[in-house]
Design a protein around this motif. Sequence first.
Motif, PDB file in Angstrom:
ATOM      1  N   LEU A  27       0.868  -1.349  -0.155  1.00 11.93           N
ATOM      2  CA  LEU A  27       0.019   0.138  -0.164  1.00 11.93           C
ATOM      3  C   LEU A  27       1.065   1.574   0.167  1.00 11.93           C
ATOM      4  CD1 LEU A  27      -2.817   2.006   0.431  1.00 11.93           C
ATOM      5  CD2 LEU A  27      -2.651   0.570   3.247  1.00 11.93           C
ATOM      6  N   VAL A  28       1.942   1.176   1.246  1.00 11.51           N
ATOM      7  CA  VAL A  28       3.087   2.271   0.791  1.00 11.51           C
ATOM      8  C   VAL A  28       3.248   2.787  -0.357  1.00 11.51           C
ATOM      9  CG1 VAL A  28       5.019   3.702   2.654  1.00 11.51           C
ATOM     10  CG2 VAL A  28       2.880   2.314   3.583  1.00 11.51           C
ATOM     11  N   LYS A  29       3.848   1.391  -1.169  1.00 11.94           N
ATOM     12  CA  LYS A  29       4.631   0.975  -2.085  1.00 11.94           C
ATOM     13  C   LYS A  29       3.457   2.047  -3.679  1.00 11.94           C
ATOM     14  CE  LYS A  29       7.645  -1.822  -4.533  1.00 11.94           C
ATOM     15  NZ  LYS A  29       7.662  -3.100  -4.449  1.00 11.94           N
ATOM     16  N   LYS A  30       2.502   2.041  -3.455  1.00 14.33           N
ATOM     17  CA  LYS A  30       1.454   2.460  -3.978  1.00 14.33           C
ATOM     18  C   LYS A  30       0.844   3.782  -3.718  1.00 14.33           C
ATOM     19  CE  LYS A  30      -0.602  -1.600  -4.844  1.00 14.33           C
ATOM     20  NZ  LYS A  30      -1.797  -2.340  -5.030  1.00 14.33           N
ATOM     21  N   LYS A  61      -8.916  -6.092   2.632  1.00 10.64           N
ATOM     22  CA  LYS A  61      -8.372  -5.570   2.128  1.00 10.64           C
ATOM     23  C   LYS A  61      -7.873  -4.618   3.101  1.00 10.64           C
ATOM     24  CE  LYS A  61      -8.337  -6.917  -2.857  1.00 10.64           C
ATOM     25  NZ  LYS A  61     -10.036  -7.066  -3.414  1.00 10.64           N
ATOM     26  N   ILE A  62      -6.383  -4.565   3.074  1.00  8.92           N
ATOM     27  CA  ILE A  62      -5.797  -3.039   3.773  1.00  8.92           C
ATOM     28  C   ILE A  62      -6.181  -1.329   2.709  1.00  8.92           C
ATOM     29  CG2 ILE A  62      -4.396  -2.255   5.114  1.00  8.92           C
ATOM     30  CD1 ILE A  62      -5.904  -4.304   6.342  1.00  8.92           C
ATOM     31  N   ILE A  63      -6.962  -1.224   3.192  1.00  9.45           N
ATOM     32  CA  ILE A  63      -7.051   0.250   1.828  1.00  9.45           C
ATOM     33  C   ILE A  63      -6.388   1.943   2.660  1.00  9.45           C
ATOM     34  CG2 ILE A  63      -8.970  -0.660   0.889  1.00  9.45           C
ATOM     35  CD1 ILE A  63     -11.095   0.844   2.899  1.00  9.45           C
ATOM     36  N   GLY A  64      -6.187   1.361   4.250  1.00 11.22           N
ATOM     37  CA  GLY A  64      -5.536   2.171   4.814  1.00 11.22           C
ATOM     38  C   GLY A  64      -4.502   1.974   6.087  1.00 11.22           C
ATOM     39  N   PHE A  65      -3.543   3.054   6.009  1.00 12.93           N
ATOM     40  CA  PHE A  65      -2.494   2.965   7.386  1.00 12.93           C
ATOM     41  C   PHE A  65      -1.744   4.012   7.416  1.00 12.93           C
ATOM     42  CE2 PHE A  65       2.152   2.062   7.551  1.00 12.93           C
ATOM     43  CZ  PHE A  65       2.110   1.690   9.464  1.00 12.93           C
ATOM     44  N   ILE A  66      -1.897   4.047   9.117  1.00 15.35           N
ATOM     45  CA  ILE A  66      -1.149   4.832   9.533  1.00 15.35           C
ATOM     46  C   ILE A  66      -0.205   4.311  10.453  1.00 15.35           C
ATOM     47  CG2 ILE A  66      -1.616   6.860  11.388  1.00 15.35           C
ATOM     48  CD1 ILE A  66      -3.986   8.223  10.051  1.00 15.35           C
ATOM     49  N   SER A  67       1.217   4.905  10.303  1.00 13.75           N
ATOM     50  CA  SER A  67       2.313   4.466  11.660  1.00 13.75           C
ATOM     51  C   SER A  67       2.247   5.466  12.541  1.00 13.75           C
ATOM     52  CB  SER A  67       3.100   3.870  10.518  1.00 13.75           C
ATOM     53  OG  SER A  67       3.730   5.044   9.436  1.00 13.75           O
ATOM     54  N   ALA A  68       2.406   5.541  14.106  1.00 13.89           N
ATOM     55  CA  ALA A  68       2.581   6.636  14.306  1.00 13.89           C
ATOM     56  C   ALA A  68       2.720   5.822  16.288  1.00 13.89           C
ATOM     57  CB  ALA A  68       1.124   7.419  14.947  1.00 13.89           C
ATOM     58  N   TYR A  69       3.161   6.716  17.106  1.00 13.09           N
ATOM     59  CA  TYR A  69       4.620   6.479  17.944  1.00 13.09           C
ATOM     60  C   TYR A  69       4.489   7.129  19.032  1.00 13.09           C
ATOM     61  CZ  TYR A  69       8.483   8.511  15.855  1.00 13.09           C
ATOM     62  OH  TYR A  69       9.622   9.291  15.623  1.00 13.09           O
ATOM     63  N   ILE A  70       4.127   7.303  20.394  1.00 11.59           N
ATOM     64  CA  ILE A  70       4.036   7.640  21.202  1.00 11.59           C
ATOM     65  C   ILE A  70       5.818   8.243  21.607  1.00 11.59           C
ATOM     66  CG2 ILE A  70       4.538   8.865  24.010  1.00 11.59           C
ATOM     67  CD1 ILE A  70       1.887   6.092  23.676  1.00 11.59           C
ATOM     68  N   ASN A  71       5.637   9.886  21.783  1.00 11.49           N
ATOM     69  CA  ASN A  71       7.796  10.061  21.362  1.00 11.49           C
ATOM     70  C   ASN A  71       8.229   9.690  22.476  1.00 11.49           C
ATOM     71  OD1 ASN A  71      10.121  11.884  21.385  1.00 11.49           O
ATOM     72  ND2 ASN A  71       8.845  12.704  19.952  1.00 11.49           N
TER      73      ASN A  71
END
Length: 170
Positions: A27-30, A61-71
Amino acid sequence: MGPENDENQPVKIRTPQIKDGNQIYHLVKKSKPLDINSLYSYLLICTHFDETSAVAEWNNKIIGFISAYINPHQENNLFIWQVAVLPTMRGQGLATQMIEHILHRKETQSIEFIETTVTPTNDASMALFKNIAANLDTNLEKTSFFTRELFGNPHHEEELLLQIGPLNNK
């Protein structure tokens, strides 16, 4: 349960799981202009940062993604690393829904600020985060963060740091 290819299935937003890593990578590649990371990094996100990340799933199917983390240096800050939505599914508010889903989890209740980086020409991401700030009725501040020189590539744009907050009534 309906048939597997039911076009009327609702989008489900959830935490990522290790089995999602490969789909997320593709997904990120696209998702231009995002920088693609290794598949290994997406597997780590699905296992180490699952409580602060999200996927949108539709029709299995995965159609969306958010990567996040607590700083780790500012534990009241949620840093959103990447936002990806399948090009054919954009414009439906999925990114906003995924961010809201993350903010309403028990693991993020102490979050007072959202931070992210955006290149100055990424109008879609700028609009997304302006809308998030407006929806949360709070401020959005932009500052220089990762300058062009840091990337070692004269064609890579700088990354501005956007800070949204303080968050009052998530």
